[in-house]
Motif scaffolding. Sequence first.
Motif, mmCIF file in Angstrom:
data_model
loop_
_atom_site.group_PDB
_atom_site.id
_atom_site.type_symbol
_atom_site.label_atom_id
_atom_site.label_comp_id
_atom_site.label_asym_id
_atom_site.label_seq_id
_atom_site.Cartn_x
_atom_site.Cartn_y
_atom_site.Cartn_z
ATOM 1 N N THR A 32 33.024 32.766 30.335
ATOM 2 C CA THR A 32 33.654 33.921 30.958
ATOM 3 C C THR A 32 33.400 33.866 32.462
ATOM 4 O OG1 THR A 32 31.687 35.297 30.663
ATOM 5 C CG2 THR A 32 33.369 35.400 28.925
ATOM 6 N N TYR A 33 34.157 34.676 33.202
ATOM 7 C CA TYR A 33 33.952 34.733 34.653
ATOM 8 C C TYR A 33 34.051 36.174 35.146
ATOM 9 C CZ TYR A 33 38.911 35.574 35.462
ATOM 10 O OH TYR A 33 40.159 36.136 35.479
ATOM 11 N N THR A 34 33.427 36.430 36.292
ATOM 12 C CA THR A 34 33.627 37.677 37.027
ATOM 13 C C THR A 34 33.813 37.310 38.492
ATOM 14 O OG1 THR A 34 31.253 38.012 37.372
ATOM 15 C CG2 THR A 34 32.248 39.141 35.487
ATOM 16 N N SER A 36 33.558 39.151 42.035
ATOM 17 C CA SER A 36 33.063 40.413 42.581
ATOM 18 C C SER A 36 32.880 40.316 44.092
ATOM 19 C CB SER A 36 31.763 40.828 41.909
ATOM 20 O OG SER A 36 30.786 39.830 42.078
ATOM 21 N N VAL A 41 33.139 44.536 40.714
ATOM 22 C CA VAL A 41 33.950 43.549 40.003
ATOM 23 C C VAL A 41 35.435 43.819 40.248
ATOM 24 C CG1 VAL A 41 34.564 42.617 37.741
ATOM 25 C CG2 VAL A 41 32.181 43.186 38.254
ATOM 26 N N LYS A 44 37.829 39.900 35.889
ATOM 27 C CA LYS A 44 36.963 39.232 34.924
ATOM 28 C C LYS A 44 37.808 38.774 33.757
ATOM 29 C CE LYS A 44 35.496 43.486 32.666
ATOM 30 N NZ LYS A 44 34.346 44.284 32.241
ATOM 31 N N CYS A 47 37.381 32.023 30.500
ATOM 32 C CA CYS A 47 37.748 30.750 31.108
ATOM 33 C C CYS A 47 38.463 29.900 30.054
ATOM 34 C CB CYS A 47 36.518 29.977 31.568
ATOM 35 S SG CYS A 47 35.485 30.819 32.765
ATOM 36 N N LEU A 69 32.307 34.243 42.694
ATOM 37 C CA LEU A 69 32.831 33.931 41.370
ATOM 38 C C LEU A 69 31.649 33.453 40.535
ATOM 39 C CD1 LEU A 69 35.163 33.404 39.368
ATOM 40 C CD2 LEU A 69 35.387 31.121 40.414
ATOM 41 N N GLU A 70 31.313 34.218 39.488
ATOM 42 C CA GLU A 70 30.195 33.850 38.620
ATOM 43 C C GLU A 70 30.739 33.472 37.254
ATOM 44 O OE1 GLU A 70 26.082 35.626 38.691
ATOM 45 O OE2 GLU A 70 26.851 36.476 36.814
ATOM 46 N N LYS A 81 24.743 29.625 33.928
ATOM 47 C CA LYS A 81 25.599 30.289 34.911
ATOM 48 C C LYS A 81 25.822 29.384 36.107
ATOM 49 C CE LYS A 81 24.408 34.974 33.728
ATOM 50 N NZ LYS A 81 25.125 36.164 34.059
#
Length: 89
Positions: A32-34, A36, A41, A44, A47, A69-70, A81
């Motif tokens: 997954t991604y967020t 912010s 945020v 989100k 992926c 982008l995390e 991560k």
Amino acid sequence: MNRVRFIQGEDKHVKLFVRAPNDEPFTILSATYTLSRFGEVEAKGECDINGHYLDIKMEPKKKTKSYILEITYAVADSVRKARIEVEVI
């Protein structure tokens, strides 16, 4: 930390290649991604996983050098991560 650059209004893919130490075989189970800015945020989602590549299609909205982008992904029994700085000009 890696950095990618967008021109405001661009909608494009950001791809992350995941490697294992000593080139050991592995499978990415989920990702997954967020996106912010200053802890807020903006976007989100999931992926796309293609082998060892994680693909995120995104469109940052504001001109700034301060997006993060995390990406969070699961491999076997561990969660990992990665962070990428996103600049919008």
